[in-house]
Design an enzyme around this catalytic site. Structure first.
Site, short mmCIF file in Angstrom:
data_model
loop_
_atom_site.label_atom_id
_atom_site.label_comp_id
_atom_site.label_asym_id
_atom_site.label_seq_id
_atom_site.Cartn_x
_atom_site.Cartn_y
_atom_site.Cartn_z
N ASP A 44 0.92 -1.27 -0.14
CA ASP A 44 0.08 -0.23 -0.02
C ASP A 44 0.96 1.32 -0.18
O ASP A 44 2.13 1.21 0.14
CB ASP A 44 -1.06 -0.08 1.29
CG ASP A 44 -0.04 -0.22 2.36
OD1 ASP A 44 -0.64 -0.91 3.28
OD2 ASP A 44 0.94 0.43 2.74
N ASP A 113 0.64 6.12 -13.41
CA ASP A 113 0.53 5.41 -14.59
C ASP A 113 -1.17 5.83 -15.15
O ASP A 113 -2.03 5.80 -14.52
CB ASP A 113 0.27 3.86 -13.99
CG ASP A 113 0.72 2.84 -14.98
OD1 ASP A 113 1.39 2.00 -14.92
OD2 ASP A 113 0.14 3.10 -16.32
N ASP A 218 -0.06 3.98 -20.59
CA ASP A 218 -0.30 2.37 -20.80
C ASP A 218 -0.67 2.30 -22.35
O ASP A 218 -1.41 3.07 -22.74
CB ASP A 218 -1.26 2.03 -19.93
CG ASP A 218 -1.51 0.48 -19.95
OD1 ASP A 218 -2.53 -0.06 -20.20
OD2 ASP A 218 -0.60 -0.05 -19.54
N GLU A 271 4.43 3.31 -23.04
CA GLU A 271 4.29 2.03 -23.33
C GLU A 271 3.73 1.67 -24.73
O GLU A 271 2.63 2.06 -25.08
CB GLU A 271 3.69 0.99 -22.32
CG GLU A 271 3.85 -0.49 -22.55
CD GLU A 271 2.96 -1.40 -22.26
OE1 GLU A 271 3.23 -2.63 -21.68
OE2 GLU A 271 1.61 -0.86 -22.03
N HIS A 340 6.54 -4.98 -14.55
CA HIS A 340 5.72 -5.80 -13.89
C HIS A 340 4.81 -6.75 -14.97
O HIS A 340 4.25 -7.57 -14.53
CB HIS A 340 4.49 -4.81 -13.30
CG HIS A 340 3.71 -4.30 -14.53
ND1 HIS A 340 4.40 -3.11 -15.16
CD2 HIS A 340 2.57 -4.15 -14.98
CE1 HIS A 340 3.50 -2.71 -16.22
NE2 HIS A 340 2.39 -3.40 -15.80
N ASP A 341 5.46 -6.74 -16.41
CA ASP A 341 4.80 -7.65 -17.20
C ASP A 341 5.88 -8.64 -17.77
O ASP A 341 5.66 -9.48 -18.46
CB ASP A 341 4.35 -6.90 -18.62
CG ASP A 341 3.07 -6.04 -18.25
OD1 ASP A 341 2.82 -5.07 -19.00
OD2 ASP A 341 2.36 -6.35 -17.29
O1 TEU Z 1 0.68 -3.88 -21.24
C1 TEU Z 1 0.47 -4.03 -22.41
C2 TEU Z 1 0.70 -5.16 -23.15
O2 TEU Z 1 0.74 -5.41 -23.92
C3 TEU Z 1 1.26 -6.28 -22.15
O3 TEU Z 1 0.04 -7.09 -21.82
C4 TEU Z 1 2.03 -7.31 -22.84
O4 TEU Z 1 1.50 -7.74 -23.90
C5 TEU Z 1 2.58 -8.30 -22.10
O5 TEU Z 1 2.11 -8.46 -20.93
C6 TEU Z 1 3.98 -7.87 -22.29
O6 TEU Z 1 4.86 -8.36 -23.25
C7 TEU Z 1 0.23 -2.90 -20.42
C8 TEU Z 1 0.38 -3.05 -18.92
O7 TEU Z 1 1.75 -2.80 -18.48
C9 TEU Z 1 -0.27 -4.40 -18.50
O8 TEU Z 1 0.05 -4.59 -17.15
C10 TEU Z 1 -1.65 -4.48 -18.67
O9 TEU Z 1 -2.17 -5.87 -18.52
C11 TEU Z 1 -2.04 -4.00 -20.18
O10 TEU Z 1 -1.34 -2.97 -20.61
C12 TEU Z 1 -3.66 -3.62 -20.20
O11 TEU Z 1 -3.67 -2.33 -19.48
#
Ligand code: TEU
Length: 586
Positions: A44, A113, A218, A271, A340-341
């Site tokens: 948090d 974000d 995003d 992004e 985080h992805d």
């Molecule tokens: O991510 C965009 C995205 O394309 C990701 O889903 C990607 O395809 C993959 O996870 C990484 O290669 C953004 C955010 O960073 C992600 O956390 C969200 O899930 C997504 O947009 C939708 O908001």
């Protein structure tokens, strides 16, 4: 900052006003960073405030805060139901204001974000838009279905989504389909509607007035759908040619800049999914006033087929080729190896495996440090993801039921339909799941790794006993202190910050490049970086070894720390140790 020489003066003048070019950024995924007890087992905002001293100590100047807005969490906050509120699991607006204030006290800027390609389906706008007569109807992309030969209703087109999902959801109430390129609880906004853009401007102003220093935007290159025509057959995101980096998208970015962002001392990092160099140049060209920088994905997909789920062999030469292309094509880059992805970089490109009881690989630390040398010697603004600075690895889960991420479960469903056997599905998901990045932060070896008191929302990696912040803080040879050293080195070095990027040599496991500041033939600075991406010694070819001359600035090979002479001697036989990374001042 020391007075730069005349040559650098020009460079510095150019960059001086762009504060983000002179700072190190740190991404916080609040759900997994630090709990303070508001919501058991869940990170948090008070937890982030509690850890600001650690970030200051690391040398951080910017925090990118992943979403903390009101959200039903279909996609962990990337599905916002109210842009003007803090979700109670993270705290209150007062907590958020305190975070801005406490960070400012430490000269740390915070970017929010901005998730505006879609909202949550629980957002008030979407709830209202389900009524065809509502003025909000046009806030989203509604469309009647097609009729199949058997008279059944079919989706309006053949597009497929980013979570390998269907992109059209039929809504009984209004008898039509709505578009969602991600989860069905993330309906896409309609950017052909000027009222939508008006609302976005209000959101930007609200957070900039609150103290935000900008936004991480995003999927900002897919918000404008030029047409809903069928897409060309594709294994990946089918139909993307109708909405990726469209002219309408560029116009909206310029409008947001002109009408809001340019009135504040702030920056934007976009992004941009599946972006190529030509699109990126348009999006980041200073004179076009759209984005200040962007995140591309290509460097992290060099060892992947069809997006990022099916692995292929890693080659350092391919990585250097891709990095050189982006480093030399854009005026300024956003540098990252983790977010985080993405899977943890020490597990992806390094020696990040652990034994059954969680004991890291013998080269885990050295490879994590080598990757720090890579990130912190590239041209652009570095973004470090929480836990990267202590070398956190991919998760150690044994089965899919431990995984929370909507994308991993969607991928599993698709692969099941394709009759891909379970063990293979799990192998691919284990290596690519976004949850690899989202395991709770490992602050110490105590209860729940010092992250929280109650059962954490996502299982903690059992290697937290070996890999944690507390055990590294006062250990001069730790990954953490190596990051601190590299950050300090970079922050006091105009060439590593602003110098041009020049590839020198690479083969399947070795990579050598230079950073040069100043005009050809004029006095300037040159630094050479050599990296070994393997557990075997790497021999540097004679022709490449010539550049590895001059003063050793840093090596991550423990025994050489502070002993350049001996290193010089070692180099004489042109050997880089396993996972070694060195920086030379020529
Ligand atoms: O991510 C965009 C995205 O394309 C990701 O889903 C990607 O395809 C993959 O996870 C990484 O290669 C953004 C955010 O960073 C992600 O956390 C969200 O899930 C997504 O947009 C939708 O908001």
């Amino acid at each position: 900052m020391s007075m730069p020489s005349r040559l650098c003066m020009v460079h510095s003048k150019i960059h001086m006003k762009d504060f983000w070019k002179d700072r190190i950024a740190y991404q916080i995924y609040p759900r997994s960073f630090q709990a303070s007890g508001i919501n058991n087992g869940h990170g948090d905002i008070p937890g982030i405030i509690f850890r600001l001293p650690e970030l200051k100590d690391l040398g951080i100047g910017i925090i990118w805060l992943s979403p903390v807005y009101k959200s039903p969490d279909a996609d962990n906050g990337y599905d916002i139901s109210n842009y003007y509120s803090i979700d109670s699991k993270y705290g209150t607006m007062a907590d958020m204001e305190r975070l801005f204030a406490e960070a400012a006290k430490r000269d740390i800027k915070i970017i929010m974000d901005l998730v505006i390609n879609h909202t949550s389906d629980e957002h008030d706008w979407f709830q209202k838009s389900r009524d065809p007569s509502s003025p909000y109807r046009d806030f989203y992309i509604w469309h009647p279905g097609k009729t199949a030969p058997n008279g059944k209703s079919m989706p309006p087109n053949n597009w497929r989504g980013f979570f390998m999902n269907e992109v059209w959801e039929f809504d009984e109430k209004s008898g039509e389909y709505y578009l969602h390129l991600f989860d069905k609880k993330q309906p896409d906004l309609n950017y052909k509607n000027p009222n939508v853009i008006k609302e976005i401007k209000n959101i930007l102003r609200f957070w900039l007035d609150k103290g935000a220093a900008g936004f991480r935007c995003d999927v900002i290159n897919i918000i404008y759908k030029t047409s809903l025509e069928d897409g060309k057959k594709s294994m990946a995101v089918q139909g993307i040619e109708h909405y990726k980096s469209q002219e309408g998208n560029h116009e909206i970015l310029r409008e947001l800049r002109r009408d809001v962002l340019d009135k504040y001392d702030c920056f934007t990092v976009g992004e941009t999914v599946m972006v190529d160099i030509d699109e990126a140049k348009l999006l980041c060209d200073k004179s076009r006033r759209e984005l200040d920088m962007l995140f591309y994905f290509e460097h992290l997909e060099i060892d992947r087929r069809i997006a990022r789920f099916i692995p292929k062999k890693f080659r350092a030469s391919k990585l250097l080729e891709v990095l050189a292309k982006w480093q030399q094509s854009l005026e300024w880059n956003a540098i990252y190896l983790e977010n985080h992805d993405q899977p943890r970089i020490v597990s992806h490109f390094g020696a990040g495996t652990c034994s059954r009881d969680g004991r890291p690989h013998k080269y885990w630390a050295r490879s994590a440090k080598m990757l720090a040398v890579l990130e912190l010697t590239l041209r652009g603004t570095p973004f470090i993801f929480q836990g990267q600075e202590i070398g956190m690895t991919n998760f150690d889960y044994k089965s899919l039921d431990k995984v929370n991420d909507v994308e991993s479960h969607s991928l599993n469903k698709l692969m099941k339909k394709m009759h891909i056997p379970g063990f293979l599905r799990w192998t691919w998901i284990k290596a690519s799941s976004r949850d690899n990045a989202r395991t709770p932060m490992q602050w110490d070896s105590g209860e729940n790794s010092g992250f929280c008191k109650a059962k954490p929302w996502l299982d903690i990696n059992s290697n937290y006993k070996y890999i944690n912040y507390a055990s590294q803080k006062d250990d001069p040879s730790s990954v953490l202190n190596f990051y601190k050293t590299m950050i300090a080195l970079r922050q006091n070095n105009e060439c590593l910050k602003y110098g041009g990027f020049f590839p020198v040599f690479a083969d399947k496991r070795l990579m050598i490049y230079q950073r040069r500041l100043g005009k050809e033939g004029m006095a300037g600075a040159v630094y050479t970086i050599a990296l070994n991406f393997s557990s075997r010694k790497a021999k540097i070819p004679k022709k490449a070894a010539a550049v590895l001359a001059g003063e050793l600035v840093i090596s991550n090979a423990e025994k050489f720390i502070g002993k350049s002479a001996q290193w010089g001697a070692a180099l004489s036989n042109r050997i880089l140790l396993p996972w070694e990374g060195v920086v030379f001042k020529n």
